[in-house]
Write a protein that holds these residues in place. Structure first.
Motif, PDB file in Angstrom:
ATOM      1  N   ALA A 229      48.010  48.126  62.715  1.00 54.73           N
ATOM      2  CA  ALA A 229      47.169  46.928  62.588  1.00 54.73           C
ATOM      3  C   ALA A 229      46.132  46.904  63.707  1.00 54.73           C
ATOM      4  N   TRP A 230      44.850  46.925  63.316  1.00 59.27           N
ATOM      5  CA  TRP A 230      43.772  46.762  64.294  1.00 59.27           C
ATOM      6  C   TRP A 230      43.425  45.285  64.330  1.00 59.27           C
ATOM      7  N   ARG A 231      43.460  44.686  65.494  1.00 60.34           N
ATOM      8  CA  ARG A 231      43.125  43.264  65.632  1.00 60.34           C
ATOM      9  C   ARG A 231      42.073  43.094  66.715  1.00 60.34           C
ATOM     10  N   GLY A 232      41.170  42.181  66.468  1.00 56.81           N
ATOM     11  CA  GLY A 232      40.108  41.908  67.422  1.00 56.81           C
ATOM     12  C   GLY A 232      39.212  40.816  66.887  1.00 56.81           C
ATOM     13  N   ALA A 233      37.917  40.972  67.114  1.00 60.56           N
ATOM     14  CA  ALA A 233      36.977  39.922  66.709  1.00 60.56           C
ATOM     15  C   ALA A 233      35.587  40.514  66.532  1.00 60.56           C
ATOM     16  N   LEU A 234      34.744  39.766  65.842  1.00 57.80           N
ATOM     17  CA  LEU A 234      33.341  40.135  65.764  1.00 57.80           C
ATOM     18  C   LEU A 234      32.728  39.908  67.138  1.00 57.80           C
ATOM     19  N   ALA A 235      32.051  40.897  67.665  1.00 56.66           N
ATOM     20  CA  ALA A 235      31.511  40.813  69.027  1.00 56.66           C
ATOM     21  C   ALA A 235      30.546  39.651  69.184  1.00 56.66           C
ATOM     22  N   GLU A 236      29.733  39.380  68.157  1.00 56.60           N
ATOM     23  CA  GLU A 236      28.692  38.361  68.282  1.00 56.60           C
ATOM     24  C   GLU A 236      29.229  36.940  68.188  1.00 56.60           C
ATOM     25  N   SER A 237      30.112  36.683  67.227  1.00 59.06           N
ATOM     26  CA  SER A 237      30.562  35.310  66.978  1.00 59.06           C
ATOM     27  C   SER A 237      31.966  35.005  67.472  1.00 59.06           C
ATOM     28  N   GLY A 238      32.756  36.038  67.734  1.00 63.00           N
ATOM     29  CA  GLY A 238      34.138  35.803  68.142  1.00 63.00           C
ATOM     30  C   GLY A 238      35.080  35.544  66.983  1.00 63.00           C
ATOM     31  N   MET A 239      34.601  35.679  65.754  1.00 55.85           N
ATOM     32  CA  MET A 239      35.440  35.464  64.570  1.00 55.85           C
ATOM     33  C   MET A 239      36.572  36.487  64.553  1.00 55.85           C
ATOM     34  N   PRO A 240      37.838  36.047  64.462  1.00 58.05           N
ATOM     35  CA  PRO A 240      38.959  36.985  64.445  1.00 58.05           C
ATOM     36  C   PRO A 240      38.898  37.940  63.245  1.00 58.05           C
ATOM     37  N   VAL A 241      39.278  39.186  63.480  1.00 59.98           N
ATOM     38  CA  VAL A 241      39.293  40.219  62.436  1.00 59.98           C
ATOM     39  C   VAL A 241      40.623  40.954  62.512  1.00 59.98           C
ATOM     40  N   GLU A 242      41.181  41.243  61.345  1.00 60.31           N
ATOM     41  CA  GLU A 242      42.426  42.017  61.277  1.00 60.31           C
ATOM     42  C   GLU A 242      42.279  43.078  60.193  1.00 60.31           C
ATOM     43  N   VAL A 243      42.608  44.323  60.530  1.00 58.18           N
ATOM     44  CA  VAL A 243      42.608  45.417  59.557  1.00 58.18           C
ATOM     45  C   VAL A 243      44.010  46.001  59.528  1.00 58.18           C
ATOM     46  N   LYS A 244      44.692  45.847  58.402  1.00 56.84           N
ATOM     47  CA  LYS A 244      46.032  46.412  58.258  1.00 56.84           C
ATOM     48  C   LYS A 244      45.930  47.836  57.732  1.00 56.84           C
ATOM     49  N   LEU A 245      46.614  48.756  58.386  1.00 55.54           N
ATOM     50  CA  LEU A 245      46.603  50.178  58.015  1.00 55.54           C
ATOM     51  C   LEU A 245      47.907  50.488  57.297  1.00 55.54           C
ATOM     52  N   VAL A 246      47.806  50.830  56.008  1.00 54.60           N
ATOM     53  CA  VAL A 246      49.016  51.018  55.204  1.00 54.60           C
ATOM     54  C   VAL A 246      48.963  52.356  54.478  1.00 54.60           C
ATOM     55  N   PRO A 247      50.129  52.931  54.140  1.00 54.52           N
ATOM     56  CA  PRO A 247      50.132  54.156  53.324  1.00 54.52           C
ATOM     57  C   PRO A 247      49.516  53.873  51.956  1.00 54.52           C
ATOM     58  N   GLU A 248      48.930  54.869  51.356  1.00 54.97           N
ATOM     59  CA  GLU A 248      48.247  54.685  50.082  1.00 54.97           C
ATOM     60  C   GLU A 248      49.161  54.116  49.008  1.00 54.97           C
ATOM     61  N   GLU A 249      50.440  54.529  49.014  1.00 53.27           N
ATOM     62  CA  GLU A 249      51.347  54.053  47.960  1.00 53.27           C
ATOM     63  C   GLU A 249      51.735  52.587  48.133  1.00 53.27           C
TER      64      GLU A 249
END
Length: 567
Positions: A229-249
């Motif tokens: 899981a990549w977690r952070g924010a948009l640099a300009e606005s600070g809006m939280p962002v989450e990218v879940k990394l999952v196996p294709e299946e």
């Protein structure tokens, strides 16, 4: 730069000039320029200075500043004013109900330079002691600040939409071989967005994680990120962002989990089985396969809120949701007769050229003097122009309407001899917003029971992330609309989205028609119709129960027959 962003800079400059007590003639030149620029259809960034100077209301100086904005993203005079104004004071200009002059008093006399300091001053009863304020104004400021504080870091769906789409493309560019989808609140079409969530299918999470770190608009929160899981924010606005990394299946499984409410996933549908159980059983090729495995029809993400959607899906009785293309006309719009930016003919021809069959013009009524509300003579003059335009634009039709203010006692603000001249009337509240639930509900019901009321406008008066709506008993109001054959609008303005989607289902159960209305004050406002459609879809709205999905002949018949029943 988009026209609205350029205009926003000039609006801010005018406010800052007033804040700093600049020459009133100079301030007026900026506000006049704002009014002139709002009428311009073509992109300002494509116009040369000479073309800009030819726009009525835009002088040489303003034209030069537009060129400067397009080159640098801002203009020097605005930057200079921002440099000498504390950021917190600039933020105070956004407080509803107080203008730049009052903000100047709060800043200069109280020494409040941040919204936190202003909130503390309210709590210490310092604001009420200032000349021109008082206890009521102090309480209003306090509530507005608390509301803003509670909603800080959140975005309207309409604001988040473009940002999310751009970020999705950036992620796809960074990890071109991966399957990536937008999920979460955005995919469920929630009206307020607190986090942007994405699902990324990869069998190499470490490499994908590294690629995400290279996206310039993102800023990682390493403490809360992990291998999957990549977690952070948009640099300009600070809006939280989450990218879940999952196996294709497991991609479809995670997409459904992240694009559904907890209630949707946890709701039992056979014995002790819920969707969460089904999702955990195995990997699925698609979300549709998950629902099929559960013995039900596919549920669109916007419906996954844990109401009655699973029951309907089990019976294969899910509604065929409204589409933007189903709409035949646009009701509740404003022109230069009140506070609109475009003339009646401009609003009508633009609507016609978009492919619609009819326009309902409903300028503000006389009580709304602050918005150029129409006096009786203005009404008759506008209606005469409508008759002439209807001959000119036929078969396109303009319906004669008004947005009539609901007064404190629930009455409409014209006598019957004027009310009967309209084809339809949108009844709305714009003032005295501090009633308790019982009084506010009774006020609305009185207006609904008025035989001239065709449609109830923005039922709670809310402005999302800016102002809470007045408290009403939604079910009582909807019941009154059902009893009196009154349509309820879904106001499509992204700040309103009112009627709230959570009450759409009840309105449909009671047989109340809904109308997707943009409340457009500019031709560009017609584009907001899509947000109203999304609200309707979340509540299960169909084409059949949408009033302005009806063709011209049916709408005309409805208006005519309703008027004929008035004794």
């Amino acid at each position: 730069m988009e026209n609205k962003k350029i205009i926003k800079q000039f609006k801010l400059a005018a406010e800052l000039m007033e804040l700093h007590d600049e020459n009133p003639f100079k301030i007026r030149s900026y506000t006049n320029a704002v009014g002139a620029l709002e009428l311009v259809e073509e992109p300002l960034e494509t116009l040369a200075q000479a073309q800009l100077e030819s726009i009525q209301g835009v002088g040489k100086g303003i034209a030069a500043k537009i060129v400067e904005i397009n080159e640098k993203g801002t203009f020097a005079e605005l930057d200079q004013m921002l440099q000498v104004t504390p950021p917190g004071v600039v933020e105070m200009l956004r407080i509803k109900g107080i203008g730049p002059k009052k903000v100047r008093n709060l800043w200069k006399e109280l020494g409040a330079e941040t919204v936190e300091e202003l909130l503390e001053a309210c709590e210490l009863d310092k604001v009420s002691k200032l000349k021109g304020f008082g206890a009521k104004t102090q309480e209003n400021i306090k509530q507005a600040l608390l509301f803003t504080q509670q909603n800080r870091g959140k975005l309207l769906y309409a604001e988040a939409e473009l940002v999310a789409e751009q970020l999705l493309q950036s992620i796809k560019n960074a990890v071109p071989e991966a399957q990536v989808e937008l999920a979460g609140e955005m995919r469920r079409r929630m009206e307020i967005i607190t986090v942007l969530q994405f699902i990324l299918a990869t069998d190499a999470p470490a490499q994908a994680h590294e690629a995400l770190q290279g996206i310039t608009e993102l800023q990682e929160d390493q403490k809360n990120s992990g291998p999957f899981a990549w977690r952070g924010a948009l640099a300009e606005s600070g809006m939280p962002v989450e990218v879940k990394l999952v196996p294709e299946e497991r991609f479809a499984n995670e997409l459904l989990l992240t694009s559904s409410s907890v209630e949707h996933l946890a709701q039992l549908f056979t014995g002790s089985t819920n969707l969460l159980t089904v999702v955990r059983e195995q990997g699925y090729a698609s979300e549709a396969d998950i629902y099929k495995s559960a013995g039900m029809a596919y549920v669109a993400p916007e419906l996954r809120e844990g109401t009655n959607e699973l029951e309907l899906a089990l019976q294969n009785k899910l509604p065929q949701l409204l589409e933007l293309s189903d709409l035949k006309g646009i009701l509740h719009n404003h022109s230069t007769y009140s506070d609109g930016a475009h003339t009646l003919e401009q609003m009508a021809t633009y609507c016609r050229d978009m492919g619609y069959e009819y326009l309902g013009i409903s300028d503000h009524s006389k009580t709304a003097a602050y918005a150029g509300g129409l006096r009786e003579g203005d009404v008759l003059r506008q209606q005469k122009e409508i008759d002439e335009l209807n001959k000119k634009l036929a078969p396109f039709r303009i319906f004669k309407g008004i947005e009539s203010d609901i007064l404190g006692d629930g009455s409409l603000d014209y006598d019957a001899d004027i009310l009967k001249t309209f084809d339809f009337i949108v009844a709305s509240i714009h003032s005295t917003l501090n009633m308790d639930e019982q009084r506010a509900t009774a006020r609305l019901i009185t207006a609904i029971e008025n035989p001239y009321t065709t449609m109830l406008g923005h039922p709670t008066g809310r402005l999302l992330l800016r102002r809470e709506g007045y408290p009403i008993n939604h079910k009582m109001v909807i019941d009154a609309c059902a009893a009196n054959n009154v349509i309820i609008e879904i106001n499509s303005n992204p700040w309103r989205l009112d009627l709230d989607w959570r009450y759409v289902q009840y309105a449909l159960e009671r047989g109340v028609m809904l109308s997707i209305n943009p409340d457009a004050h500019h031709t560009s406002g017609y584009d907001d119709m899509k947000y109203g459609v999304l609200v309707g879809r979340k509540g299960g709205l169909t084409k059949e129960m949408t009033f302005n999905a009806k063709p011209l002949e049916e709408v005309e018949k409805h208006f005519r027959e309703r008027k004929e029943k008035i004794k």
